[in-house]
Design a protein around this motif. Sequence first.
Motif, PDB file in Angstrom:
ATOM      1  N   ARG A  64       0.211   6.747  -2.760  1.00 39.80           N
ATOM      2  CA  ARG A  64      -0.902   7.216  -3.584  1.00 39.80           C
ATOM      3  C   ARG A  64      -2.230   6.575  -3.196  1.00 39.80           C
ATOM      4  NH1 ARG A  64       3.433   7.361  -6.932  1.00 39.80           N
ATOM      5  NH2 ARG A  64       3.267   5.159  -7.472  1.00 39.80           N
ATOM      6  N   SER A  65      -2.202   5.676  -2.229  1.00 43.09           N
ATOM      7  CA  SER A  65      -3.446   5.044  -1.768  1.00 43.09           C
ATOM      8  C   SER A  65      -4.108   5.901  -0.693  1.00 43.09           C
ATOM      9  CB  SER A  65      -3.144   3.655  -1.195  1.00 43.09           C
ATOM     10  OG  SER A  65      -4.245   3.197  -0.447  1.00 43.09           O
TER      11      SER A  65
ATOM     12  N   ILE B 202       0.880  -1.184   0.000  1.00 37.91           N
ATOM     13  CA  ILE B 202       0.000   0.000   0.000  1.00 37.91           C
ATOM     14  C   ILE B 202       0.911   1.225   0.000  1.00 37.91           C
ATOM     15  CG2 ILE B 202      -1.763   1.287   1.270  1.00 37.91           C
ATOM     16  CD1 ILE B 202      -2.894  -1.337   2.251  1.00 37.91           C
ATOM     17  N   GLY B 203       0.920   1.929  -1.139  1.00 38.93           N
ATOM     18  CA  GLY B 203       1.844   3.047  -1.331  1.00 38.93           C
ATOM     19  C   GLY B 203       1.231   4.402  -1.030  1.00 38.93           C
TER      20      GLY B 203
END
Lengths: 162, 162
Positions: B50-51, B47-48
């Motif tokens: 941008r999430s 989960i990066g």
Amino acid sequence: MKIWMLMTSLAAAFALVCGVSTLAQTGATVSFPEHYRMWVHVKTTVIGPRSPNFARNGGMHVFYANEGAVEGYRTGRFPDGAILVDDLLDAKEEEGVTRGGSRRRVAVMIKDSARFPETGGWGFEIFVGEERSKGSLTAEGKAACFACHQKGRDAVFSKFPE
Amino acid sequence: MKIWMLMTSLAAAFALVCGVSTLAQTGATVSFPEHYRMWVHVKTTVIGPRSPNFARNGGMHVFYANEGAVEGYRTGRFPDGAILVDDLLDAKEEEGVTRGGSRRRVAVMIKDSARFPETGGWGFEIFVGEERSKGSLTAEGKAACFACHQKGRDAVFSKFPE
């Protein structure tokens, strides 16, 4: 059987004396590592589009070790029978979340000192996609694997993180 | 022993009638899952930044299943003793390569129908960082885990990919 062994030994000895790789001569092969998905997970690494290595090795690399390989990580010396797998999946990013997708290839290295003396005791193979029976590496490819891997600890780069 | 069981049953029945969660009453706890790193790897998800979920759950989630949980994935019904772990590591991206770093937390769910009747037979716990002895979830937190997880198949979202 004994004659075959004698002939193989003689051919190997000849090749060794002549400085020729015995890989092609012995024809030692690496089988697909069945059930590796049940083995110990070493680590996961994602090579993304911003990596210069993306075109060649992009995707989600999931590394697995069998029991012998786990012992190798612990002791620093991988015993015969140790197998390591680099399971390369497509890495799909959606809304900031990256997941593993289709299988790109299964790369295998197995320690067998008697069968792979020319490459540090390690045999290398790659199975493309969902292929299970036939590896895709040429003799030159196997030699290239080892040329790079020999820089590692007993030819292994990864460590086993807790 | 029988008296204890009777009292527990009565307390549970009372709480049920009164619409009160029995979690706090039974005080059932979930221990840290020793040796989960040797279990079967289910999948890895990153989960990066941008999430929209990054602030709460960002990082590399590595999911592990014990033998009972692997059976659960196969049959669709998780037996008592099944344990699933979400091992959350910091996800470090350098030059396009994302690796797991320090451990943020170890989230655990264990199936024990007798001990966790209020939450679908599943007990939930979270161990922050390298903490091993004391879970951090409150009774409300456990209830919240289940409130979301009950949307899954026998309270499990993930499937076991081959």
